[in-house]
Design a protein around this motif. Structure first.
Motif, PDB file in Angstrom:
ATOM      1  N   PRO A   1       6.760  -2.189  11.980  1.00  0.00           N
ATOM      2  CA  PRO A   1       7.544  -3.006  11.050  1.00  0.00           C
ATOM      3  C   PRO A   1       7.397  -4.498  11.342  1.00  0.00           C
ATOM      4  O   PRO A   1       7.325  -4.919  12.505  1.00  0.00           O
ATOM      5  N   LYS A   2       7.372  -5.289  10.280  1.00  0.00           N
ATOM      6  CA  LYS A   2       7.409  -6.746  10.428  1.00  0.00           C
ATOM      7  C   LYS A   2       8.854  -7.174  10.656  1.00  0.00           C
ATOM      8  O   LYS A   2       9.771  -6.698   9.996  1.00  0.00           O
ATOM      9  N   ARG A   3       9.039  -8.088  11.591  1.00  0.00           N
ATOM     10  CA  ARG A   3      10.383  -8.531  11.934  1.00  0.00           C
ATOM     11  C   ARG A   3      10.407 -10.030  12.178  1.00  0.00           C
ATOM     12  O   ARG A   3       9.380 -10.627  12.520  1.00  0.00           O
ATOM     13  N   ASP A   4      11.580 -10.587  12.009  1.00  0.00           N
ATOM     14  CA  ASP A   4      11.768 -12.017  12.259  1.00  0.00           C
ATOM     15  C   ASP A   4      11.828 -12.234  13.764  1.00  0.00           C
ATOM     16  O   ASP A   4      12.713 -11.696  14.450  1.00  0.00           O
ATOM     17  N   THR A   5      10.924 -13.024  14.297  1.00  0.00           N
ATOM     18  CA  THR A   5      10.801 -13.172  15.744  1.00  0.00           C
ATOM     19  C   THR A   5      11.921 -14.001  16.372  1.00  0.00           C
ATOM     20  O   THR A   5      11.967 -14.133  17.599  1.00  0.00           O
ATOM     21  N   ILE A   6      12.841 -14.516  15.580  1.00  0.00           N
ATOM     22  CA  ILE A   6      13.978 -15.217  16.191  1.00  0.00           C
ATOM     23  C   ILE A   6      14.975 -14.227  16.791  1.00  0.00           C
ATOM     24  O   ILE A   6      15.848 -14.618  17.568  1.00  0.00           O
ATOM     25  N   PHE A   7      14.837 -12.943  16.443  1.00  0.00           N
ATOM     26  CA  PHE A   7      15.744 -11.929  16.960  1.00  0.00           C
ATOM     27  C   PHE A   7      15.053 -11.117  18.063  1.00  0.00           C
ATOM     28  O   PHE A   7      13.840 -10.905  18.023  1.00  0.00           O
ATOM     29  N   ASP A   8      15.853 -10.663  19.010  1.00  0.00           N
ATOM     30  CA  ASP A   8      15.345  -9.829  20.100  1.00  0.00           C
ATOM     31  C   ASP A   8      15.615  -8.368  19.751  1.00  0.00           C
ATOM     32  O   ASP A   8      16.726  -7.862  19.937  1.00  0.00           O
TER      33      ASP A   8
ATOM     34  N   GLN B   1      10.694  -6.166   7.297  1.00  0.00           N
ATOM     35  CA  GLN B   1      10.092  -6.877   6.163  1.00  0.00           C
ATOM     36  C   GLN B   1       8.733  -6.270   5.818  1.00  0.00           C
ATOM     37  O   GLN B   1       7.713  -6.946   5.765  1.00  0.00           O
ATOM     38  N   GLY B   2       8.745  -4.969   5.599  1.00  0.00           N
ATOM     39  CA  GLY B   2       7.495  -4.260   5.340  1.00  0.00           C
ATOM     40  C   GLY B   2       6.808  -3.885   6.634  1.00  0.00           C
ATOM     41  O   GLY B   2       7.392  -3.966   7.720  1.00  0.00           O
ATOM     42  N   LEU B   3       5.533  -3.488   6.526  1.00  0.00           N
ATOM     43  CA  LEU B   3       4.767  -3.061   7.693  1.00  0.00           C
ATOM     44  C   LEU B   3       3.583  -3.987   7.926  1.00  0.00           C
ATOM     45  O   LEU B   3       2.981  -4.499   6.977  1.00  0.00           O
ATOM     46  N   HIS B   4       3.236  -4.163   9.184  1.00  0.00           N
ATOM     47  CA  HIS B   4       1.992  -4.844   9.508  1.00  0.00           C
ATOM     48  C   HIS B   4       0.815  -3.974   9.077  1.00  0.00           C
ATOM     49  O   HIS B   4       0.867  -2.740   9.158  1.00  0.00           O
ATOM     50  N   THR B   5      -0.239  -4.624   8.627  1.00  0.00           N
ATOM     51  CA  THR B   5      -1.462  -3.891   8.332  1.00  0.00           C
ATOM     52  C   THR B   5      -2.109  -3.439   9.646  1.00  0.00           C
ATOM     53  O   THR B   5      -1.767  -3.928  10.730  1.00  0.00           O
TER      54      THR B   5
ATOM     55  N   LYS C   1     -10.628  15.470   9.478  1.00  0.00           N
ATOM     56  CA  LYS C   1     -11.830  15.684   8.668  1.00  0.00           C
ATOM     57  C   LYS C   1     -12.700  14.439   8.542  1.00  0.00           C
ATOM     58  O   LYS C   1     -13.657  14.436   7.764  1.00  0.00           O
ATOM     59  N   GLN C   2     -12.396  13.393   9.316  1.00  0.00           N
ATOM     60  CA  GLN C   2     -13.171  12.165   9.187  1.00  0.00           C
ATOM     61  C   GLN C   2     -14.523  12.282   9.880  1.00  0.00           C
ATOM     62  O   GLN C   2     -14.659  12.939  10.900  1.00  0.00           O
ATOM     63  N   GLU C   3     -15.541  11.619   9.296  1.00  0.00           N
ATOM     64  CA  GLU C   3     -16.914  11.759   9.779  1.00  0.00           C
ATOM     65  C   GLU C   3     -17.470  10.485  10.398  1.00  0.00           C
ATOM     66  O   GLU C   3     -18.643  10.430  10.759  1.00  0.00           O
ATOM     67  N   GLY C   4     -16.653   9.449  10.512  1.00  0.00           N
ATOM     68  CA  GLY C   4     -17.128   8.201  11.101  1.00  0.00           C
ATOM     69  C   GLY C   4     -16.016   7.178  11.136  1.00  0.00           C
ATOM     70  O   GLY C   4     -14.896   7.417  10.663  1.00  0.00           O
ATOM     71  N   TYR C   5     -16.336   6.014  11.674  1.00  0.00           N
ATOM     72  CA  TYR C   5     -15.301   5.007  11.888  1.00  0.00           C
ATOM     73  C   TYR C   5     -14.701   4.509  10.583  1.00  0.00           C
ATOM     74  O   TYR C   5     -13.475   4.309  10.496  1.00  0.00           O
ATOM     75  N   ASP C   6     -15.517   4.307   9.558  1.00  0.00           N
ATOM     76  CA  ASP C   6     -14.985   3.763   8.303  1.00  0.00           C
ATOM     77  C   ASP C   6     -13.904   4.675   7.729  1.00  0.00           C
ATOM     78  O   ASP C   6     -12.842   4.206   7.304  1.00  0.00           O
ATOM     79  N   GLY C   7     -14.176   5.965   7.700  1.00  0.00           N
ATOM     80  CA  GLY C   7     -13.183   6.906   7.181  1.00  0.00           C
ATOM     81  C   GLY C   7     -11.958   6.975   8.070  1.00  0.00           C
ATOM     82  O   GLY C   7     -10.818   7.053   7.579  1.00  0.00           O
ATOM     83  N   PHE C   8     -12.183   6.954   9.386  1.00  0.00           N
ATOM     84  CA  PHE C   8     -11.052   7.018  10.314  1.00  0.00           C
ATOM     85  C   PHE C   8     -10.189   5.772  10.179  1.00  0.00           C
ATOM     86  O   PHE C   8      -8.949   5.861  10.149  1.00  0.00           O
ATOM     87  N   ARG C   9     -10.836   4.630  10.059  1.00  0.00           N
ATOM     88  CA  ARG C   9     -10.095   3.374   9.894  1.00  0.00           C
ATOM     89  C   ARG C   9      -9.291   3.375   8.592  1.00  0.00           C
ATOM     90  O   ARG C   9      -8.137   2.914   8.549  1.00  0.00           O
ATOM     91  N   LYS C  10      -9.874   3.907   7.515  1.00  0.00           N
ATOM     92  CA  LYS C  10      -9.152   3.979   6.245  1.00  0.00           C
ATOM     93  C   LYS C  10      -7.956   4.908   6.363  1.00  0.00           C
ATOM     94  O   LYS C  10      -6.879   4.637   5.820  1.00  0.00           O
ATOM     95  N   MET C  11      -8.130   6.040   7.061  1.00  0.00           N
ATOM     96  CA  MET C  11      -7.028   6.971   7.272  1.00  0.00           C
ATOM     97  C   MET C  11      -5.863   6.286   7.983  1.00  0.00           C
ATOM     98  O   MET C  11      -4.690   6.540   7.689  1.00  0.00           O
ATOM     99  N   MET C  12      -6.181   5.390   8.918  1.00  0.00           N
ATOM    100  CA  MET C  12      -5.126   4.716   9.656  1.00  0.00           C
ATOM    101  C   MET C  12      -4.271   3.818   8.758  1.00  0.00           C
ATOM    102  O   MET C  12      -3.142   3.462   9.116  1.00  0.00           O
ATOM    103  N   ASP C  13      -4.790   3.463   7.575  1.00  0.00           N
ATOM    104  CA  ASP C  13      -4.016   2.649   6.645  1.00  0.00           C
ATOM    105  C   ASP C  13      -2.784   3.370   6.112  1.00  0.00           C
ATOM    106  O   ASP C  13      -1.892   2.737   5.532  1.00  0.00           O
ATOM    107  N   ILE C  14      -2.691   4.681   6.296  1.00  0.00           N
ATOM    108  CA  ILE C  14      -1.492   5.414   5.877  1.00  0.00           C
ATOM    109  C   ILE C  14      -0.296   4.965   6.716  1.00  0.00           C
ATOM    110  O   ILE C  14       0.842   4.967   6.252  1.00  0.00           O
ATOM    111  N   ARG C  15      -0.537   4.619   7.978  1.00  0.00           N
ATOM    112  CA  ARG C  15       0.420   3.964   8.871  1.00  0.00           C
ATOM    113  C   ARG C  15       1.694   4.777   9.118  1.00  0.00           C
ATOM    114  O   ARG C  15       2.809   4.276   9.029  1.00  0.00           O
TER     115      ARG C  15
END
Length: 724
Positions: free
Chosen positions: A394-401, A416-420, A355-369
């Protein structure tokens, strides 16, 4: 006479009994819905509210293919063994490991009211279809419930859960053991042999189009008949057209008047495996987490399976840690699989997107992640084009593979949470004027305007190119004056870059010692003079496809090489003797199967649809259509993949180009679409295969989006339950 009177009285009483409140509710909602079928059988569903539109959408889907609607929920809810037998038990166990029916019900109860209304409309639409079609006998599910969409919330091809190995689950829950190495290698080989899964998405800015409007190619590569084509409209702002996965209440890949979205499968790392350290204490199970011992969540599930005419039961334990369910063992250690599992949020995002009508709304929708298994290629009427690489990261410690299982006892390995969204890989309006993604690296998605590898954690993207991506870049570079029609041509370009990598090395191998292989002279000349383009008339295409497929079957596979690198290795570094040995076997195979190696591609590469079965049968003796397309493995954008366990000589397509759309966004949206086969799963319907020949001929149909266009194309107009 008295018996007749009693019979008449009984009939009068039966007819006079009031309907149940539920049926009255269904009929009242059906009166708020109008379904218009166009000349290709595409349903255009109009409802007063979004819930009315969803009710009509599910009713129309059931009209077209109730078999597939039901099948998706049998699978998703973990009841496949009840119709397919004991072999499906571990598919069911996988589903139950991630969610129980009670949990699904709780998710539904905790949903926002607007989403609950849509879920109720989903169930009511299907149940009303079954009520008004007593001749339809479900295989298993006789009543659909509003919590069922919680199992099937994202819309992709099975979603992330299908990446969890059933074979590994079986090995663990049968014996507590790891799947043997040879079986793991065989599964990996079989996976590599399958037609590559994924899709193509291309967005083109108005700077490169004749009209000055943005264009979008929507080109999912699913199994055939996996999605239907629909148009769903409400008076509450819904007006979405595109492909819907059977049984879902949102358009998954498509467009509205202002925005369009195309999902391509992402192979970035959004799922991880955590090896747990299990400790037994007084008969209870614990797992090590830092300095503490945490109890393993232990439960049981009773799964049913059909055997002959009897329904039997088998009880399984289930184990969970905070990382997720225990799904297999690695090096003797119980291993939990972690992935995105937010069904309510995923359903919200999937529906809000339409139901999005433009980029701003679509970009905001993507924040649901919660769009975890996909990339998104985007275009809109404002002139924007964009690319979102994944969405759940997901955010991760880059010392691990994290490509490998990590030690779950170390708290540092936890997510450690999610990347924006802004921290994720994102492209917006690149100056080159186009974006492409064909399930390949995002670092070539927009030429020099592509994201830079060094700017992101390694886990954020698998940096692998494929031949479809290479092909798309070659076609898009330095091109302009795009229209819908020449975008269709681009999407069907016949050049196959994989064979440019594979075949010249074979020809060189022959030229190095032609006297030893005189029988290969003529077929080799066919390849020597080939321009690496597929067509129904091409004999070289037949030779190349069978040779390449046999390479995948028997050629050595140096460790660490992915598919594109393997083909380059076989073409350039593999020994001449091995190349010629495989090519001789290829020529012999064609001669044995068809009486000659001199076989045009269209003679062996066919389209056939004999019935409405989910697992399609094929028969060389029955009619079929020649197809000039080729496998996406070879770099074909118009991918046409086959299954090879049919007991047939000819090749029959089963996946690849399925629903395809090209869309132009301007003052008014325009689109052309194509659907493999046809809209209906009923062999008696004229829409069962009315798009088969146009599919082969690349003849797209105009999409009727605006009401006046729909009415001009209307063949039937009716309310649910009252189809003429």
């Amino acid at each position: 006479m008295r018996l007749l009177a009693i019979g008449v009285l009984g009939l009068f009483m039966a007819c006079g009994q009031p309907q149940s409140p539920e049926i009255e509710k269904w009929e009242e909602q059906a009166n708020n819905v109008t379904i218009i079928r166009d000349d290709f059988g595409v349903p255009h569903i109009y409802g007063k509210t979004d819930a009315d539109a969803v009710f009509g959408l599910l009713y129309a889907q059931c009209e077209d293919d109730f078999n597939r609607v039901e099948q998706n929920y049998i699978w998703a809810t973990g009841r496949l063994a009840e119709v397919e037998g004991e072999a499906a038990l571990y598919s069911d166990l996988r589903a139950r490991l991630f969610m129980s029916e009670e949990e699904a019900q709780q998710h539904y109860e905790n949903s926002p009211e607007w989403l609950k209304e849509l879920c109720e409309a989903f169930a009511d639409g299907i149940n009303y279809y079954l009520h008004t079609h007593p001749e339809v006998t479900p295989r298993l599910i006789t009543r659909f419930e509003p919590w069922m969409p919680m199992y099937f919330s994202e819309g992709s091809i099975g979603g992330d859960i299908e990446r969890i190995s059933i074979a590994k689950i079986k090995a663990f829950y049968e014996s507590g053991m790891e799947l043997p190495k040879m079986e793991r290698l065989q599964i990996e080989k079989e996976k590599q042999m399958e037609e590559p899964q994924g899709s193509n998405g291309i967005a083109i800015s108005g700077d490169l189009t004749q009209s000055g409007n943005t264009l979008l190619l929507i080109n999912p590569h699913t199994s055939f008949y996996f999605r239907g084509e629909v148009h769903v409209v409400s008076e509450e702002g819904l007006n979405a057209y595109g492909a819907v996965t059977w049984g879902q209440f949102f358009v998954y890949q498509g467009f509205n008047e202002k925005t369009g979205w195309m999902h391509t499968s992402t192979y970035t790392d959004v799922m991880d495996e955590f090896m747990e350290t299990i400790v037994q204490n007084d008969g209870n199970l614990f797992y090590q987490y830092g300095e503490e011992l945490r109890p393993v969540e232990t439960s049981e599930v009773v799964l049913k399976y059909i055997e002959g005419n009897q329904l039997k039961e088998k009880t399984f334990p289930m184990y969970h840690t905070h990382h997720g369910p225990i799904t297999h063992a690695v090096d003797g250690r119980w291993t939990a699989s972690a992935m995105m599992w937010e069904p309510v949020k995923a359903l919200e995002q999937s529906y809000i997107r339409t139901k999005q009508e433009g980029y701003d709304g679509f970009r905001k929708m993507m924040d649901i992640r919660t769009n975890s298994s996909n990339n998104t290629v985007y275009a809109d009427a404002e002139g924007n084009i964009a690319y979102f690489h994944g969405n759940f990261m997901p955010k991760r410690d880059t010392i691990f593979d994290y490509i490998k299982p990590v030690d779950g006892s170390d708290p540092k390995t936890d997510w450690q949470g999610l990347h924006t969204v802004d921290e994720n890989i994102l492209i917006l309006n690149p100056s080159n004027g186009w974006i492409q993604n064909c399930n390949s690296t995002p670092y070539t998605a927009a030429l020099e305007n592509s994201p830079k590898r060094g700017d992101y954690p390694k886990y954020m993207s698998r940096d692998q190119e494929n031949f479809r991506g290479v092909h798309a870049i070659e076609l898009l570079t330095e091109k302009q004056d795009y229209t819908l029609d020449n975008l269709i041509e681009l999407a069907h370009d016949p050049y196959l870059p994989a064979f440019k990598a594979l075949i010249p090395g074979l020809v060189r191998a022959y030229d190095a010692n032609p006297g030893n292989t005189p029988a290969l002279k003529e077929p080799m000349e066919a390849l020597r003079n080939w321009d690496f383009r597929t067509s129904t008339a091409s004999v070289a295409m037949t030779l190349a496809h069978y040779y390449g497929t046999n390479c995948y079957e028997v050629a050595e596979r140096p460790e660490g090489l992915y598919a594109m690198q393997l083909v380059n290795y076989w073409g350039n570094e593999w020994s001449n003797d091995q190349k010629l040995k495989v090519f001789q076997a290829t020529v012999d195979q064609l001669t044995n199967d068809f009486g000659t190696w001199d076989v045009p591609w269209g003679k062996v590469n066919r389209y056939q649809r004999l019935n409405g079965d989910i697992h399609q049968p094929f028969d060389d003796a029955k009619p079929s259509i020649p197809i000039g397309f080729a496998s996406g493995r070879w770099g074909a954008l118009a991918a046409y993949g086959a299954r090879y366990d049919n007991n047939t000589k000819k090749i029959y397509g089963t996946r690849g180009n399925s629903f395809v759309a090209v869309v132009e966004f301007g003052d008014k949206v325009k689109a052309k679409t194509m659907l493999a086969g046809g809209q209906s799963g009923d062999p008696s319907s004229k829409h069962f295969d009315d798009q088969a020949q146009p599919y082969a001929d690349m003849e797209f149909k105009e999409a009727a989006y605006y009401k006046e266009d729909v009415m001009q194309r209307a063949i039937s107009t009716y309310k649910p339950g009252k189809r003429p």
